[in-house]
Design a protein around this motif. Structure first.
Motif, PDB file in Angstrom:
ATOM      1  N   GLY A  79       4.161   2.739   6.970  1.00 28.64           N
ATOM      2  CA  GLY A  79       2.809   3.150   6.594  1.00 28.64           C
ATOM      3  C   GLY A  79       2.930   4.303   5.625  1.00 28.64           C
ATOM      4  N   PHE A  80       2.285   4.247   4.463  1.00 24.24           N
ATOM      5  CA  PHE A  80       2.472   5.242   3.395  1.00 24.24           C
ATOM      6  C   PHE A  80       3.957   5.332   3.062  1.00 24.24           C
ATOM      7  CE2 PHE A  80      -1.634   6.913   4.936  1.00 24.24           C
ATOM      8  CZ  PHE A  80      -2.303   6.980   3.724  1.00 24.24           C
ATOM      9  N   GLY A  81       4.632   4.238   2.859  1.00 23.66           N
ATOM     10  CA  GLY A  81       6.086   4.223   2.728  1.00 23.66           C
ATOM     11  C   GLY A  81       6.664   3.927   4.098  1.00 23.66           C
ATOM     12  N   HIS A  82       7.819   4.501   4.404  1.00 20.73           N
ATOM     13  CA  HIS A  82       8.330   4.318   5.759  1.00 20.73           C
ATOM     14  C   HIS A  82       9.140   5.532   6.197  1.00 20.73           C
ATOM     15  CE1 HIS A  82      11.959   2.920   3.558  1.00 20.73           C
ATOM     16  NE2 HIS A  82      12.608   3.360   4.610  1.00 20.73           N
TER      17      HIS A  82
END
Lengths: 149, 331
Positions: A79-82
């Motif tokens: 989420g929002f990258g990892h």
């Protein structure tokens, strides 16, 4: 006065490898203190390597990662990258690597806690999930068949 | 419950982000973003801006409860600072500046123009009197009657004074606003001066650089948002958290200099990490976070790319002399 200026003074600064080693040692000492504090008071602790090691490269933190070793638990948050989450070989000390949506390393953090806060489901999210589950059940065609004998 | 207690409990499983109307919190709820995702976002954001990890939950709380108003005004400048701010970082900075804050006036970004834009600015300043943040880039001709820089029929001095009158504080973004910059360089035909030469009764924070690092600009705003106070400033009104050290003292080439490895133009030592001081690098006397925060999402900085520091965060850097003239002193 002029003679005093001519006294040769050489300031010996440690080289980069020594500075990296010293930084790793300092972080390990701080972790020991954070763990001790956590066990006695329950207060969690975080060391952000992007800030603490800002004069150094991310690669130079790898030996520290290796010294801390790998523990029993690993997880990945997406989420929002990892975020890659790994317990070190020292229980309660967690290594978190934050990546943005383009897979660029944002920061690395070492967290001292029962488990990283990021892993914990949040009550509002659970409530929203429960509502979705209820809606899913309502929307299903029929209740599961009950076997009779 | 005090605000501090609220932020301390933000990592409690029972904590609910307030998600006040108009805030990032409300937007996230509407988008279905999880609280965990939001905390990850805030943690990465604080780290990127070199703010302490403990500020992440405070930032999360602040983003969900408030949306400070920003009036961003440009004077004698090249728009490079704004380019740095909005183009250099993929998602988080834009999120912070454009969604966390209410950017109520910015001539380059806003859709409105002319009298409609001026009316919107006046309305925002009236509505948020005493609370809005005035961000300024560019330097200003000190003489209101000089004829240089007139916008909407007003001189730069008059526009700046009017905008600053009810601001909470002023952020001078870029070396033009902070120290006069290129317009103020000799022979300074417009009589340009920095913001702090005109605004005397209000705190002015200088975020110098040509341009400044985007994360430094937003880091100052985020610090204020989370602490409701400004960071400590140095003698040149720059935040010490970003300008406390020289580029040289944080540079990876610094120890190579101590070991006797210095560069010459185009030689192997330059490529192998030799110190660029003999090539005119101004790092030893330039206070900035370039060597630590770096540019382009932390990818690199000028010295890492092989060019010496030009000293753009220091007062009067255009009048230092040649970019490749070796400087003495510094650390």
């Amino acid at each position: 006065m002029n003679k005093a200026i001519t006294i040769p003074i050489a300031v010996q600064k440690p080289n980069r490898a020594q500075r990296v080693e010293q930084l790793h040692h300092d972080i390990l000492e701080e972790l020991a203190q954070l763990v001790s504090r956590f066990l006695s008071t329950g207060e969690k602790g975080v060391i952000d390597l992007r800030i603490r090691a800002q004069d150094f490269l991310a690669d130079e933190m790898q030996p520290l990662r290796e010294r801390l070793g790998k523990g029993e638990v690993s997880a990945k948050f997406e989420g929002f990258g990892h975020v890659d989450i790994e317990e070190t070989s020292y229980p309660g000390i967690w290594w978190l690597s934050y990546f943005d949506a383009e897979e660029q390393l944002e920061t690395q953090q070492i967290e001292v806690a029962w488990f990283p806060n990021l892993l914990k489901a949040q009550a509002p999210d659970i409530r929203q999930g429960a509502a979705r589950l209820a809606a899913e059940l309502l929307g299903s065609d029929a209740s599961p068949a009950v076997e009779t004998h | 419950m005090t605000d501090l207690e609220k932020t301390d409990s933000i990592d409690s499983p029972d904590f609910e982000f307030p998600a006040e109307p108009g805030t990032v919190g409300e937007r996230l709820v509407n988008l279905g973003v999880s609280r965990r995702g939001f905390l990850k976002f805030c943690t990465a954001l604080t780290s990127t801006m070199a703010l302490e990890a403990s500020m992440a939950p405070k930032l999360a709380y602040a983003l969900t409860t408030s949306r400070p108003c920003i009036i961003y005004m440009s004077f004698q400048e090249c728009t490079g600072c704004l380019e740095s701010l909005v183009n250099s970082y993929g998602t988080t900075i834009e999120n912070l500046i454009l969604t966390s804050f209410s950017l109520d006036y910015q001539e380059t970004l806003q859709a409105a123009a002319g009298t409609a834009a001026e009316a919107a600015r006046n309305e925002a300043m009236t509505k948020n009197a005493g609370k809005y943040i005035l961000v300024v880039d560019g330097s200003i001709p000190a003489n209101a009657k000089s004829g240089y820089f007139v916008s909407a029929g007003e001189s730069g001095v008059d526009r700046l004074n009017k905008a600053a009158a009810n601001a909470a504080f002023v952020v001078a973004v870029g070396s033009c606003a902070a120290f006069g910059g290129l317009p103020g360089a000799s022979p300074n035909p417009t009589g340009a001066v920095p913001v702090s030469s005109i605004i005397k009764n209000k705190t002015v924070v200088n975020v110098s650089g040509c341009p400044p690092i985007a994360e430094v600009i937003t880091g100052v705003l985020a610090y204020y948002l989370t602490n409701n106070a400004l960071p400590a400033l140095d003698a040149n009104k720059r935040p010490t958290m970003y300008y406390g050290k020289t580029v040289h003292s944080s540079c990876y080439r610094e120890e190579n200099e101590r070991a006797g490895h210095v560069a010459n133009f185009g030689d192997a030592a330059a490529r192998a990490g030799g110190c660029l001081r003999p090539l005119g690098c101004k790092g030893p006397r330039t206070h900035a976070a370039c060597a630590t925060m770096r540019w382009n999402q932390g990818l690199s900085f000028p010295i890492q790319s092989g060019h010496g520091c030009i000293g753009c965060t220091e007062p009067g850097f255009w009048d230092f002399g040649g970019l490749y003239t070796k400087t003495s002193g510094g650390d």
